[in-house]
Design a protein around this motif. Structure first.
Motif, PDB file in Angstrom:
ATOM      1  N   LYS A  80     -11.350   1.139  50.755  1.00 53.82           N
ATOM      2  CA  LYS A  80     -10.612   2.240  51.380  1.00 53.82           C
ATOM      3  C   LYS A  80     -11.575   3.143  52.156  1.00 53.82           C
ATOM      4  N   SER A  81     -12.754   3.370  51.603  1.00 55.26           N
ATOM      5  CA  SER A  81     -13.756   4.180  52.300  1.00 55.26           C
ATOM      6  C   SER A  81     -14.205   3.500  53.585  1.00 55.26           C
ATOM      7  N   ASP A 126     -18.162   8.234  49.939  1.00 54.98           N
ATOM      8  CA  ASP A 126     -18.550   6.968  50.538  1.00 54.98           C
ATOM      9  C   ASP A 126     -18.095   6.882  51.996  1.00 54.98           C
ATOM     10  N   THR A 127     -16.932   7.437  52.295  1.00 56.68           N
ATOM     11  CA  THR A 127     -16.463   7.462  53.685  1.00 56.68           C
ATOM     12  C   THR A 127     -17.417   8.264  54.556  1.00 56.68           C
ATOM     13  N   SER A 178     -11.633  -0.811  42.773  1.00 61.40           N
ATOM     14  CA  SER A 178     -12.659  -0.004  43.422  1.00 61.40           C
ATOM     15  C   SER A 178     -12.141   0.578  44.731  1.00 61.40           C
ATOM     16  N   THR A 179     -12.645   1.752  45.082  1.00 59.32           N
ATOM     17  CA  THR A 179     -12.192   2.432  46.309  1.00 59.32           C
ATOM     18  C   THR A 179     -13.108   2.188  47.502  1.00 59.32           C
ATOM     19  N   HIS A 180     -14.118   1.343  47.351  1.00 64.09           N
ATOM     20  CA  HIS A 180     -15.095   1.194  48.435  1.00 64.09           C
ATOM     21  C   HIS A 180     -14.462   0.646  49.717  1.00 64.09           C
ATOM     22  N   ASP A 195     -16.817   7.584  44.613  1.00 61.09           N
ATOM     23  CA  ASP A 195     -15.992   8.661  45.150  1.00 61.09           C
ATOM     24  C   ASP A 195     -15.599   8.291  46.580  1.00 61.09           C
ATOM     25  N   GLU A 196     -14.309   8.162  46.827  1.00 63.36           N
ATOM     26  CA  GLU A 196     -13.825   7.649  48.103  1.00 63.36           C
ATOM     27  C   GLU A 196     -14.292   8.498  49.288  1.00 63.36           C
ATOM     28  N   LYS A 197     -14.174   9.810  49.196  1.00 61.47           N
ATOM     29  CA  LYS A 197     -14.543  10.671  50.319  1.00 61.47           C
ATOM     30  C   LYS A 197     -16.044  10.677  50.561  1.00 61.47           C
TER      31      LYS A 197
END
Length: 371
Positions: free
Chosen positions: A276-277, A248-249, A272-274, A244-246
């Motif tokens: 972006k996070s 992990d951010t 993967s969105t990691h 989940d991007e948010k």
């Protein structure tokens, strides 16, 4: 400037992708201007070598060829224009071959001939064969001297330990490219693979605080323990990639200011969105070294609004190798199993060796041939 060479030697030859390797007795390579012939002591095997040579990864190269990548060797013979290397000297044998009259023309020894006409010509006509052999001929500039007395007698490294350089140099090239400095906080993601784990070790040696990201909490805990054992004062935190991007951010932001990101996303995780996070958690003016495969690294507003530097990096530069060796010779890395736990195989066991390399990954893990 040569020493007596045997007329023949053994080499792992790939005749076709479908047939696999076979061990051949072939003529010894002879030194030519601009080259050195090395007696190979350790030849590295990377985790995806099996996929390269069976065609799973569609890398382009001609056959037949001798396989391999980087190695540790001893100079056996030299071309007539060698001025600093000496016969018998221990060297790291680099797998990145560059055009002398155009460094943009580069390829990875016995792995990929590159995309440009010049690199293909160099691969096919000049430097086709790799180091999975008893002897190999390589460009002089690809032979990086190692202070054997200091590293082995003084610091206690074994020759097989030094082969771990082939993993450590890659993240060092990325971290040096974005000018990571002591005291900065660096996110390494994913950090539980071979290059990611090596990236954690290099960042710690540079004096950085590391936040290691990965999906497997058990592997993250093992990575943290390994680093702490080898470098007791190391600053290392871990974050599990939730997907989940948010989420992990937020997990990254909880650690405060983040200066840089080193990314090693494998092709299978390109969506993967990691990353972006990690980029979203960067401070204004933060830097990113992209050494993996990500489709969308960050939102354009984050990059523009916060002056983020996003740099792609393939491997490392020649000067990076010499600077890295200085770090190694000064004792900035741990020793023993806290540095590397190596598995070595004879050339005859090539299939078992490549299967092992595909599974034996992570910080301090290395598989190599001992020809």
């Amino acid at each position: 400037m040569t020493s007596p060479l045997p007329p023949h030697h053994r080499a792992l030859v790939l005749s076709t992708r479908s047939s696999g390797f076979s061990l051949h007795t072939v003529p010894i390579p002879l030194p030519t201007p601009g080259s050195a012939v090395l007696r190979i002591l350790q030849a590295g095997i990377i985790s995806y070598h099996r996929e390269v040579y069976d065609g799973t990864r569609p890398y382009s190269f001609p056959t037949p060829l001798v396989g391999g990548s980087s190695a540790i060797g001893r100079v056996a013979a030299l071309g007539p224009d060698a001025v600093s290397l000496t016969v018998g000297q221990l060297v790291f044998v680099d797998c990145v071959v560059r055009g002398r009259d155009d460094p943009r023309e580069l390829f990875l020894t016995a792995i990929s001939e590159g995309a440009r006409a010049g690199s293909k010509k160099l691969f096919r006509d000049v430097w086709r064969d790799g180091v999975w052999a008893e002897y190999a001929r390589m460009p002089l500039e690809n032979c990086v001297p190692l202070d054997e007395e200091r590293l082995c007698a003084g610091l206690g490294y074994e020759i097989k330990d030094l082969m771990y350089m082939c993993h450590l140099l890659v993240p060092y090239g990325g971290l040096r490219d974005i000018r990571v400095e002591p005291g900065e906080t660096v996110v390494v993601a994913p950090a539980t693979g071979g290059y990611g784990g090596a990236g954690v070790q290099v960042a710690v040696a540079l004096g950085a605080r590391v936040i290691a990201m990965g999906r497997d909490e058990g592997k993250l805990a093992a990575l943290r323990e390994h680093v702490k054992m080898g470098t007791p004062g190391a600053s290392i935190e871990t974050v599990r990639i939730s997907g989940d991007e948010k989420t992990d951010t937020a997990a990254l932001q909880a650690f405060g200011t983040i200066d840089a990101v080193l990314d090693f996303t494998p092709p299978a995780a390109s969506k993967s969105t990691h990353l972006k996070s990690a980029v979203a958690a960067l401070r204004r003016g933060g830097r990113v070294s992209m050494m993996g495969f990500v489709d969308v690294p960050a939102s354009s507003w984050k990059l523009v609004g916060d002056n983020i530097t996003l740099k792609g990096k393939l491997m490392y530069e020649r000067e990076d190798m010499f600077q890295f060796v200085k770090m190694l010779e000064r004792g900035l890395f741990p020793k023993g199993e806290e540095f590397v736990d190596a598995k070595t195989f004879p050339l005859e066991d090539w299939k078992e060796a490549m299967d092992s390399a595909a599974e034996y990954t992570g910080i301090g893990k290395l598989v190599s041939f001992a020809p």
